[in-house]
Design a protein around this motif. Sequence first.
Motif, PDB file in Angstrom:
ATOM      1  N   THR A 105       0.841  -1.193   0.000  1.00  0.00           N
ATOM      2  CA  THR A 105       0.000   0.000   0.000  1.00  0.00           C
ATOM      3  C   THR A 105       0.872   1.238   0.000  1.00  0.00           C
ATOM      4  OG1 THR A 105      -1.733  -1.150   1.231  1.00  0.00           O
ATOM      5  CG2 THR A 105      -1.794   1.257   1.227  1.00  0.00           C
ATOM      6  N   SER A 106       0.637   2.125  -0.937  1.00  0.00           N
ATOM      7  CA  SER A 106       1.437   3.347  -1.018  1.00  0.00           C
ATOM      8  C   SER A 106       1.005   4.354   0.040  1.00  0.00           C
ATOM      9  CB  SER A 106       1.284   3.983  -2.408  1.00  0.00           C
ATOM     10  OG  SER A 106       1.853   3.165  -3.403  1.00  0.00           O
ATOM     11  N   PRO A 107       1.920   4.737   0.957  1.00  0.00           N
ATOM     12  CA  PRO A 107       1.589   5.802   1.910  1.00  0.00           C
ATOM     13  C   PRO A 107       1.410   7.133   1.180  1.00  0.00           C
ATOM     14  CG  PRO A 107       3.627   4.651   2.525  1.00  0.00           C
ATOM     15  CD  PRO A 107       3.281   4.228   1.139  1.00  0.00           C
ATOM     16  N   ILE A 108       0.554   7.976   1.704  1.00  0.00           N
ATOM     17  CA  ILE A 108       0.280   9.277   1.086  1.00  0.00           C
ATOM     18  C   ILE A 108       0.649  10.371   2.076  1.00  0.00           C
ATOM     19  CG2 ILE A 108      -1.522  10.787   0.172  1.00  0.00           C
ATOM     20  CD1 ILE A 108      -3.030   8.117  -0.561  1.00  0.00           C
ATOM     21  N   LYS A 118       3.987  17.643  13.476  1.00  0.00           N
ATOM     22  CA  LYS A 118       2.725  18.281  13.878  1.00  0.00           C
ATOM     23  C   LYS A 118       1.879  18.587  12.646  1.00  0.00           C
ATOM     24  CE  LYS A 118       0.945  22.292  16.483  1.00  0.00           C
ATOM     25  NZ  LYS A 118       0.232  22.998  15.386  1.00  0.00           N
ATOM     26  N   TYR A 119       2.513  19.168  11.616  1.00  0.00           N
ATOM     27  CA  TYR A 119       1.785  19.490  10.386  1.00  0.00           C
ATOM     28  C   TYR A 119       1.297  18.206   9.718  1.00  0.00           C
ATOM     29  CZ  TYR A 119       0.565  22.180   6.216  1.00  0.00           C
ATOM     30  OH  TYR A 119      -0.123  22.792   5.187  1.00  0.00           O
ATOM     31  N   ALA A 120       2.145  17.175   9.714  1.00  0.00           N
ATOM     32  CA  ALA A 120       1.760  15.896   9.114  1.00  0.00           C
ATOM     33  C   ALA A 120       0.508  15.338   9.783  1.00  0.00           C
ATOM     34  CB  ALA A 120       2.907  14.897   9.222  1.00  0.00           C
ATOM     35  N   ALA A 121       0.448  15.430  11.115  1.00  0.00           N
ATOM     36  CA  ALA A 121      -0.729  14.932  11.839  1.00  0.00           C
ATOM     37  C   ALA A 121      -1.973  15.743  11.495  1.00  0.00           C
ATOM     38  CB  ALA A 121      -0.465  14.977  13.342  1.00  0.00           C
ATOM     39  N   GLU A 122      -1.814  17.049  11.332  1.00  0.00           N
ATOM     40  CA  GLU A 122      -2.955  17.921  11.026  1.00  0.00           C
ATOM     41  C   GLU A 122      -3.579  17.599   9.676  1.00  0.00           C
ATOM     42  OE1 GLU A 122      -1.370  21.840  11.316  1.00  0.00           O
ATOM     43  OE2 GLU A 122      -1.590  21.959  13.491  1.00  0.00           O
ATOM     44  N   ILE A 123      -2.762  17.157   8.720  1.00  0.00           N
ATOM     45  CA  ILE A 123      -3.283  16.917   7.373  1.00  0.00           C
ATOM     46  C   ILE A 123      -3.500  15.433   7.074  1.00  0.00           C
ATOM     47  CG2 ILE A 123      -2.275  19.061   6.491  1.00  0.00           C
ATOM     48  CD1 ILE A 123      -0.057  17.407   5.211  1.00  0.00           C
ATOM     49  N   GLY A 124      -3.208  14.578   8.028  1.00  0.00           N
ATOM     50  CA  GLY A 124      -3.406  13.144   7.824  1.00  0.00           C
ATOM     51  C   GLY A 124      -2.335  12.497   6.977  1.00  0.00           C
ATOM     52  N   ALA A 125      -1.117  13.035   7.000  1.00  0.00           N
ATOM     53  CA  ALA A 125      -0.035  12.500   6.172  1.00  0.00           C
ATOM     54  C   ALA A 125       0.486  11.173   6.710  1.00  0.00           C
ATOM     55  CB  ALA A 125       1.107  13.507   6.080  1.00  0.00           C
ATOM     56  N   GLU A 126       0.788  10.257   5.797  1.00  0.00           N
ATOM     57  CA  GLU A 126       1.355   8.957   6.153  1.00  0.00           C
ATOM     58  C   GLU A 126       2.835   8.882   5.790  1.00  0.00           C
ATOM     59  OE1 GLU A 126      -2.846   6.631   5.094  1.00  0.00           O
ATOM     60  OE2 GLU A 126      -1.218   6.750   3.610  1.00  0.00           O
ATOM     61  N   ALA A 127       3.382   9.968   5.239  1.00  0.00           N
ATOM     62  CA  ALA A 127       4.797  10.078   4.875  1.00  0.00           C
ATOM     63  C   ALA A 127       5.116  11.561   4.812  1.00  0.00           C
ATOM     64  CB  ALA A 127       5.074   9.417   3.521  1.00  0.00           C
ATOM     65  N   VAL A 152       4.212   0.790  -8.862  1.00  0.00           N
ATOM     66  CA  VAL A 152       3.940   1.775  -7.815  1.00  0.00           C
ATOM     67  C   VAL A 152       3.592   1.106  -6.482  1.00  0.00           C
ATOM     68  CG1 VAL A 152       2.478   3.768  -7.231  1.00  0.00           C
ATOM     69  CG2 VAL A 152       3.234   3.443  -9.567  1.00  0.00           C
ATOM     70  N   ALA A 153       3.496  -0.201  -6.460  1.00  0.00           N
ATOM     71  CA  ALA A 153       3.111  -0.899  -5.228  1.00  0.00           C
ATOM     72  C   ALA A 153       4.041  -0.523  -4.072  1.00  0.00           C
ATOM     73  CB  ALA A 153       3.146  -2.407  -5.459  1.00  0.00           C
ATOM     74  N   GLY A 154       3.470   0.080  -3.047  1.00  0.00           N
ATOM     75  CA  GLY A 154       4.236   0.446  -1.870  1.00  0.00           C
ATOM     76  C   GLY A 154       5.028   1.733  -1.979  1.00  0.00           C
ATOM     77  N   VAL A 155       5.046   2.362  -3.153  1.00  0.00           N
ATOM     78  CA  VAL A 155       5.822   3.590  -3.351  1.00  0.00           C
ATOM     79  C   VAL A 155       5.066   4.770  -2.731  1.00  0.00           C
ATOM     80  CG1 VAL A 155       6.752   5.200  -5.066  1.00  0.00           C
ATOM     81  CG2 VAL A 155       6.911   2.720  -5.450  1.00  0.00           C
ATOM     82  N   PRO A 156       5.696   5.536  -1.842  1.00  0.00           N
ATOM     83  CA  PRO A 156       4.999   6.667  -1.221  1.00  0.00           C
ATOM     84  C   PRO A 156       4.667   7.778  -2.213  1.00  0.00           C
ATOM     85  CG  PRO A 156       6.885   6.001   0.106  1.00  0.00           C
ATOM     86  CD  PRO A 156       7.007   5.288  -1.209  1.00  0.00           C
ATOM     87  N   LEU A 194      -6.467  11.679  -2.472  1.00  0.00           N
ATOM     88  CA  LEU A 194      -5.591  10.581  -2.883  1.00  0.00           C
ATOM     89  C   LEU A 194      -5.906   9.295  -2.119  1.00  0.00           C
ATOM     90  CD1 LEU A 194      -2.195  12.465  -3.291  1.00  0.00           C
ATOM     91  CD2 LEU A 194      -3.584  11.463  -5.117  1.00  0.00           C
ATOM     92  N   LYS A 195      -6.259   9.403  -0.857  1.00  0.00           N
ATOM     93  CA  LYS A 195      -6.635   8.208  -0.095  1.00  0.00           C
ATOM     94  C   LYS A 195      -7.892   7.575  -0.686  1.00  0.00           C
ATOM     95  CE  LYS A 195      -4.555   9.480   4.365  1.00  0.00           C
ATOM     96  NZ  LYS A 195      -4.822   9.903   5.752  1.00  0.00           N
ATOM     97  N   ARG A 196      -8.813   8.413  -1.115  1.00  0.00           N
ATOM     98  CA  ARG A 196     -10.032   7.891  -1.748  1.00  0.00           C
ATOM     99  C   ARG A 196      -9.684   7.216  -3.073  1.00  0.00           C
ATOM    100  NH1 ARG A 196     -12.799  10.556  -5.534  1.00  0.00           N
ATOM    101  NH2 ARG A 196     -12.136  12.615  -4.808  1.00  0.00           N
ATOM    102  N   LEU A 197      -8.814   7.814  -3.857  1.00  0.00           N
ATOM    103  CA  LEU A 197      -8.438   7.259  -5.150  1.00  0.00           C
ATOM    104  C   LEU A 197      -7.602   5.982  -5.000  1.00  0.00           C
ATOM    105  CD1 LEU A 197      -7.538  10.578  -6.993  1.00  0.00           C
ATOM    106  CD2 LEU A 197      -9.606   9.193  -7.285  1.00  0.00           C
TER     107      LEU A 197
END
Length: 285
Positions: A5-8, A24-33, A252-256, A276-279
């Motif tokens: 699964t590709s992190p976003i 902190k910013y990553a947490a605010e926007i839901g970033a996985e990378a 792209v498998a697993g590529v962030p 992107l998470k939806r897509l």
Amino acid sequence: MSELTSPIGAHVPVAGGLGTGGLKYAAEIGAEAVQVFVSNPRGWAQAAGKPAEDTKLRESPLPVYVHAPYLVNFGSPTEETLEKSVQSVAHALARGAQIGARGVVVHTGSAVTQTREEALRQVREHVLPLLDALPEDAPDLLLEPMAGQGGMLCATVDELGPYFDALDRHPKLGVCLDTCHAFAAGHDLAAENGVTKTLDELVATVGADRLKLIHANDSKDLCGAKKDRHENIGRGHIGEAPFAALFRHPAVAGVPFIIETPGRSPEPHRTDIDTLKRLRTADPS
């Protein structure tokens, strides 16, 4: 999250500390990378890290990437630019190791007034020693093709072939594919099977395991415009569907995925990541 699964995530601002502010910013926007600058992106000054901040990133569960300064150009005919480019990337690689980064993204540069052959000989002379000096657990050096303006050494994915050859297809060498750049350079990702065609060509050129990162950016300009102007996901000329197709390609498998989209507040970036998470899980039918 599965290895397939590709992190976003996103390029994050680091006000308040490289680890403190960035995470902190990553947490605010839901970033996985996350992707960060470890020095001034538009200058040559090499900032020293703060051990406590470095540790926060290194111990974070999120994949971390570093973007080298924009001034780096290994194809430059100017000796000072070339020397500072080598020093800047060496610094980014060293700092990347300190924060546990998986890769350091560097623009592939321009020949400026030289021939492409002269510039690539220069790339070999100065970049190959950097790669040879890297320990096995160091970050990879990720080449990012550009939008095609000027005398760029790499814009279309086939142009990565001579660049890789100049560096003996070194095992520490990888690719960061920017969707806006590829589209601007003439890869029509919005066309039917455009994503598949582009990624198949990339794999044929550099190998199936060399794509290490995707900069997920829509484009304000038309395909082939050779203009590097990013747009929020789904609001530009690429549109949403090609990003869904990217997730389905085996290379792209697993590529962030890292967004570098417009916006100075969390809201547009959170929306882009949510899109992107939806897509990522969209039904291809």
